[in-house]
Scaffold this motif. Structure first.
Motif, PDB file in Angstrom:
ATOM      1  N   PRO A  66       0.812  -1.229   0.000  1.00  0.00           N
ATOM      2  CA  PRO A  66       0.000   0.000   0.000  1.00  0.00           C
ATOM      3  C   PRO A  66       0.838   1.268   0.000  1.00  0.00           C
ATOM      4  O   PRO A  66       0.454   2.275  -0.610  1.00  0.00           O
ATOM      5  CB  PRO A  66      -0.821  -0.132   1.294  1.00  0.00           C
ATOM      6  N   ILE A  67       2.000   1.223   0.654  1.00  0.00           N
ATOM      7  CA  ILE A  67       2.867   2.412   0.717  1.00  0.00           C
ATOM      8  C   ILE A  67       3.427   2.732  -0.668  1.00  0.00           C
ATOM      9  O   ILE A  67       3.375   3.876  -1.141  1.00  0.00           O
ATOM     10  CB  ILE A  67       3.997   2.195   1.729  1.00  0.00           C
ATOM     11  N   PHE A  68       3.969   1.726  -1.339  1.00  0.00           N
ATOM     12  CA  PHE A  68       4.536   1.964  -2.665  1.00  0.00           C
ATOM     13  C   PHE A  68       3.442   2.260  -3.688  1.00  0.00           C
ATOM     14  O   PHE A  68       3.671   3.002  -4.652  1.00  0.00           O
ATOM     15  CB  PHE A  68       5.377   0.769  -3.112  1.00  0.00           C
ATOM     16  N   GLY A  69       2.257   1.683  -3.492  1.00  0.00           N
ATOM     17  CA  GLY A  69       1.149   2.013  -4.380  1.00  0.00           C
ATOM     18  C   GLY A  69       0.787   3.484  -4.297  1.00  0.00           C
ATOM     19  O   GLY A  69       0.577   4.152  -5.312  1.00  0.00           O
ATOM     20  N   ALA A  70       0.731   4.003  -3.054  1.00  0.00           N
ATOM     21  CA  ALA A  70       0.448   5.425  -2.876  1.00  0.00           C
ATOM     22  C   ALA A  70       1.581   6.287  -3.444  1.00  0.00           C
ATOM     23  O   ALA A  70       1.334   7.359  -4.010  1.00  0.00           O
ATOM     24  CB  ALA A  70       0.241   5.729  -1.396  1.00  0.00           C
ATOM     25  N   LEU A  71       2.829   5.823  -3.306  1.00  0.00           N
ATOM     26  CA  LEU A  71       3.960   6.566  -3.858  1.00  0.00           C
ATOM     27  C   LEU A  71       3.860   6.677  -5.376  1.00  0.00           C
ATOM     28  O   LEU A  71       4.166   7.731  -5.956  1.00  0.00           O
ATOM     29  CB  LEU A  71       5.272   5.881  -3.466  1.00  0.00           C
ATOM     30  N   SER A  72       3.400   5.609  -6.032  1.00  0.00           N
ATOM     31  CA  SER A  72       3.281   5.662  -7.483  1.00  0.00           C
ATOM     32  C   SER A  72       2.231   6.670  -7.918  1.00  0.00           C
ATOM     33  O   SER A  72       2.322   7.241  -9.014  1.00  0.00           O
ATOM     34  CB  SER A  72       2.946   4.272  -8.042  1.00  0.00           C
ATOM     35  N   ASP A  73       1.214   6.906  -7.077  1.00  0.00           N
ATOM     36  CA  ASP A  73       0.238   7.957  -7.375  1.00  0.00           C
ATOM     37  C   ASP A  73       0.883   9.337  -7.285  1.00  0.00           C
ATOM     38  O   ASP A  73       0.516  10.253  -8.027  1.00  0.00           O
ATOM     39  CB  ASP A  73      -0.935   7.886  -6.394  1.00  0.00           C
ATOM     40  N   ARG A  74       1.821   9.501  -6.378  1.00  0.00           N
ATOM     41  CA  ARG A  74       2.430  10.814  -6.134  1.00  0.00           C
ATOM     42  C   ARG A  74       3.482  11.187  -7.169  1.00  0.00           C
ATOM     43  O   ARG A  74       3.584  12.341  -7.573  1.00  0.00           O
ATOM     44  CB  ARG A  74       3.056  10.850  -4.734  1.00  0.00           C
ATOM     45  N   ILE A  75       4.308  10.207  -7.579  1.00  0.00           N
ATOM     46  CA  ILE A  75       5.422  10.535  -8.464  1.00  0.00           C
ATOM     47  C   ILE A  75       5.269   9.910  -9.852  1.00  0.00           C
ATOM     48  O   ILE A  75       6.114  10.123 -10.724  1.00  0.00           O
ATOM     49  CB  ILE A  75       6.771  10.103  -7.852  1.00  0.00           C
ATOM     50  N   GLY A  76       4.221   9.139 -10.063  1.00  0.00           N
ATOM     51  CA  GLY A  76       4.041   8.418 -11.312  1.00  0.00           C
ATOM     52  C   GLY A  76       4.543   6.986 -11.166  1.00  0.00           C
ATOM     53  O   GLY A  76       5.513   6.728 -10.449  1.00  0.00           O
ATOM     54  N   PRO A  77       3.903   6.023 -11.830  1.00  0.00           N
ATOM     55  CA  PRO A  77       4.266   4.618 -11.618  1.00  0.00           C
ATOM     56  C   PRO A  77       5.593   4.189 -12.227  1.00  0.00           C
ATOM     57  O   PRO A  77       6.242   3.286 -11.700  1.00  0.00           O
ATOM     58  CB  PRO A  77       3.098   3.852 -12.255  1.00  0.00           C
ATOM     59  N   LYS A  78       6.021   4.816 -13.327  1.00  0.00           N
ATOM     60  CA  LYS A  78       7.210   4.311 -14.004  1.00  0.00           C
ATOM     61  C   LYS A  78       8.453   4.341 -13.123  1.00  0.00           C
ATOM     62  O   LYS A  78       9.199   3.335 -13.071  1.00  0.00           O
ATOM     63  CB  LYS A  78       7.449   5.095 -15.304  1.00  0.00           C
ATOM     64  N   PRO A  79       8.767   5.439 -12.399  1.00  0.00           N
ATOM     65  CA  PRO A  79       9.956   5.408 -11.540  1.00  0.00           C
ATOM     66  C   PRO A  79       9.881   4.328 -10.470  1.00  0.00           C
ATOM     67  O   PRO A  79      10.913   3.735 -10.112  1.00  0.00           O
ATOM     68  CB  PRO A  79       9.977   6.810 -10.911  1.00  0.00           C
ATOM     69  N   VAL A  80       8.693   4.057  -9.964  1.00  0.00           N
ATOM     70  CA  VAL A  80       8.541   3.029  -8.927  1.00  0.00           C
ATOM     71  C   VAL A  80       8.757   1.639  -9.530  1.00  0.00           C
ATOM     72  O   VAL A  80       9.382   0.770  -8.899  1.00  0.00           O
ATOM     73  CB  VAL A  80       7.148   3.128  -8.272  1.00  0.00           C
ATOM     74  N   ILE A  81       8.272   1.429 -10.749  1.00  0.00           N
ATOM     75  CA  ILE A  81       8.474   0.139 -11.414  1.00  0.00           C
ATOM     76  C   ILE A  81       9.958  -0.103 -11.676  1.00  0.00           C
ATOM     77  O   ILE A  81      10.512  -1.147 -11.314  1.00  0.00           O
ATOM     78  CB  ILE A  81       7.691   0.091 -12.738  1.00  0.00           C
ATOM     79  N   VAL A  82      10.612   0.866 -12.299  1.00  0.00           N
ATOM     80  CA  VAL A  82      12.030   0.703 -12.653  1.00  0.00           C
ATOM     81  C   VAL A  82      12.881   0.585 -11.389  1.00  0.00           C
ATOM     82  O   VAL A  82      13.745  -0.294 -11.281  1.00  0.00           O
ATOM     83  CB  VAL A  82      12.506   1.876 -13.525  1.00  0.00           C
ATOM     84  N   GLY A  83      12.620   1.454 -10.408  1.00  0.00           N
ATOM     85  CA  GLY A  83      13.391   1.400  -9.172  1.00  0.00           C
ATOM     86  C   GLY A  83      13.189   0.089  -8.429  1.00  0.00           C
ATOM     87  O   GLY A  83      14.148  -0.496  -7.896  1.00  0.00           O
ATOM     88  N   GLY A  84      11.952  -0.398  -8.392  1.00  0.00           N
ATOM     89  CA  GLY A  84      11.682  -1.664  -7.718  1.00  0.00           C
ATOM     90  C   GLY A  84      12.371  -2.834  -8.394  1.00  0.00           C
ATOM     91  O   GLY A  84      12.925  -3.720  -7.726  1.00  0.00           O
ATOM     92  N   LEU A  85      12.360  -2.863  -9.725  1.00  0.00           N
ATOM     93  CA  LEU A  85      13.028  -3.948 -10.445  1.00  0.00           C
ATOM     94  C   LEU A  85      14.540  -3.905 -10.260  1.00  0.00           C
ATOM     95  O   LEU A  85      15.194  -4.950 -10.125  1.00  0.00           O
ATOM     96  CB  LEU A  85      12.669  -3.874 -11.927  1.00  0.00           C
ATOM     97  N   LEU A  86      15.113  -2.696 -10.256  1.00  0.00           N
ATOM     98  CA  LEU A  86      16.558  -2.586  -9.992  1.00  0.00           C
ATOM     99  C   LEU A  86      16.888  -3.057  -8.581  1.00  0.00           C
ATOM    100  O   LEU A  86      17.897  -3.744  -8.361  1.00  0.00           O
ATOM    101  CB  LEU A  86      17.010  -1.141 -10.194  1.00  0.00           C
ATOM    102  N   ALA A  87      16.039  -2.695  -7.621  1.00  0.00           N
ATOM    103  CA  ALA A  87      16.255  -3.154  -6.246  1.00  0.00           C
ATOM    104  C   ALA A  87      16.130  -4.674  -6.156  1.00  0.00           C
ATOM    105  O   ALA A  87      16.880  -5.329  -5.409  1.00  0.00           O
ATOM    106  CB  ALA A  87      15.251  -2.480  -5.307  1.00  0.00           C
ATOM    107  N   PHE A  88      15.196  -5.250  -6.902  1.00  0.00           N
ATOM    108  CA  PHE A  88      15.055  -6.707  -6.940  1.00  0.00           C
ATOM    109  C   PHE A  88      16.339  -7.350  -7.457  1.00  0.00           C
ATOM    110  O   PHE A  88      16.807  -8.366  -6.923  1.00  0.00           O
ATOM    111  CB  PHE A  88      13.875  -7.076  -7.836  1.00  0.00           C
ATOM    112  N   SER A  89      16.913  -6.754  -8.492  1.00  0.00           N
ATOM    113  CA  SER A  89      18.150  -7.287  -9.055  1.00  0.00           C
ATOM    114  C   SER A  89      19.307  -7.196  -8.049  1.00  0.00           C
ATOM    115  O   SER A  89      20.050  -8.160  -7.850  1.00  0.00           O
ATOM    116  CB  SER A  89      18.506  -6.512 -10.334  1.00  0.00           C
TER     117      SER A  89
END
Length: 401
Positions: A66-89
């Motif tokens: 829920p926290i990251f979902g709300a963050l994607s509303d604030r800054i746009g989803p693409k940075p959260v997607i890319v950042g999350g995948l890089l963190a996963f790596s």
């Protein structure tokens, strides 16, 4: 009413990285989980330690989605997607030292935290890019996740046999990096939309509306059945004398059935030939029937039939629930809504196996599965009617692909 987003036409290739992100979280979770179960004795894990390691991924998702979902509303989803995948790596690289339980725990927890970011942001992007075809695109989105569930344990086992946990985590690191670069290049930037100020009362009201609670309960029930089936159907198959390969294949059959039907269910919904409530109810009843079949009918053939029926039920109810959420939610808070709905899924994923296991300890596995079937059937009463589009929607026009 907010004006629609002034964005160019979206091609199929711009959506594929979103599907791949959903595949990544399912593949990573199940490949590592299956490997931990198979190799726990060799790496010195007690049953308690194994349980903790298996739970870390889901625990991180419960608290952070829920926290990251709300963050994607604030800054746009693409940075959260890319950042999350890089963190996963990056966190997957910790698993290169997987012979140490502490490092395994760190890698597993880090992967769960990263998936908590890109998973709800990806589903919010699918919703915003649906162009009125949310059933179709969430069908594809769920199908890719089902594919991850299906081949994750198999490819994970192959990686461990070939090069141990180090090779498995290195593979996941490469996968996360590849999908991150793909998303960076292909996914269109979706700007954050103007949002009204929400009070605590507003958030409570939004979280208790049937258009949110209904599909979230459906998702929780379907995912709870999936979590229980992944663990207990192979156990039933083993009791019938099937070897390890035959027992594990039950889960693959379930996942393939779910993956194949989801796009078809989505298209039927978009064409007006399948309504939300009847479809969700039918899906949950199919899960319930399959679970009862596995509980009361002896023989390996019936277990495989139950797996197909459960998979079809999950593949029917899941895309309809997600599409309903997408259509009923204003675009400016899709991230928060999808994150909260995914929280419901994670609670179901944990609750289903706990329910079956708890009842099974007291009365036997058939009774445990019967209790799960009853709960899934009861969840069908929560299924809402077809959603009407949110009044302040801001999404793209329909496109091919």
């Amino acid at each position: 009413m907010n004006a629609p987003e002034a964005l160019p036409s979206i091609s199929a290739s711009q959506r594929w990285p979103l599907y791949a992100a959903d595949f990544t979280t399912a593949f990573g979770a199940h490949a590592v989980a299956a490997g931990l179960g198979a190799e726990s004795a060799d790496i010195g894990l007690s049953l308690l330690a194994l349980g903790i390691l298996l739970a870390l991924y889901d625990v991180a998702e419960v608290f952070l989605k829920p926290i990251f979902g709300a963050l994607s509303d604030r800054i746009g989803p693409k940075p959260v997607i890319v950042g999350g995948l890089l963190a996963f790596s990056v966190t997957s690289l910790i698993g290169l030292w997987a012979d140490q339980p502490v490092m395994l725990a760190a890698a597993r927890l880090g992967q769960g935290m990263a998936a908590s970011a890109f998973s709800p942001a990806s589903s919010a992007s699918v919703a915003r890019l649906s162009g009125g075809k949310s059933g179709h695109y969430f069908g594809r989105y769920g199908s890719w996740k089902g594919l991850g569930y299906a081949i994750g344990p198999l490819l994970g086992a192959m990686a461990i046999i070939t090069g141990g946990f180090s090779l498995l985590f290195a593979t996941l690191a490469v996968l996360g990096l590849t999908v991150a670069v793909w998303a960076l290049v292909s996914v269109p930037p979706l700007k954050p939309l103007p949002r009204p100020r929400y009070t605590i009362v507003d958030v409570w009201r939004q979280s208790t509306e049937r258009s949110f609670l209904g599909p979230t309960l459906v998702l929780a029930a379907a995912t709870g059945a999936l979590g229980a089936a992944v663990g207990f159907l192979p156990a039933l198959a083993a009791r019938e004398g099937l070897g390890t390969g035959g027992s594990v294949a039950v889960v693959t059959v379930l996942a393939v059935a779910s993956a194949l039907i989801q796009p078809r269910v989505g298209r039927l919904r978009d064409h007006g030939r399948l309504s939300d409530r009847p479809g969700m109810v039918a899906g949950l009843l199919a899960i319930s029937a399959g679970t009862l079949m596995a509980a009361v009918l002896p023989g390996a053939a019936w277990i495989y039939c139950a797996a197909v029926l459960i998979g079809v039920g999950i593949g029917t109810s899941t895309p309809l629930a997600f599409a309903h959420l997408a259509d009923a939610t204003p675009a400016e808070r899709l991230g928060r809504t999808m994150g909260s709905a995914e929280l419901g899924r994670e609670l179901g994923d944990a609750g289903g196996p706990l329910l079956v296991g708890g009842v099974a300890v007291a009365a036997g596995l058939p009774w445990g599965l019967g209790a799960l079937a009853l709960m899934v059937g009861a969840a069908s009463f929560a299924a809402p009617c077809r959603a009407t589009s949110a009044t302040n929607d801001a999404r793209l026009p329909p496109t091919s692909g």
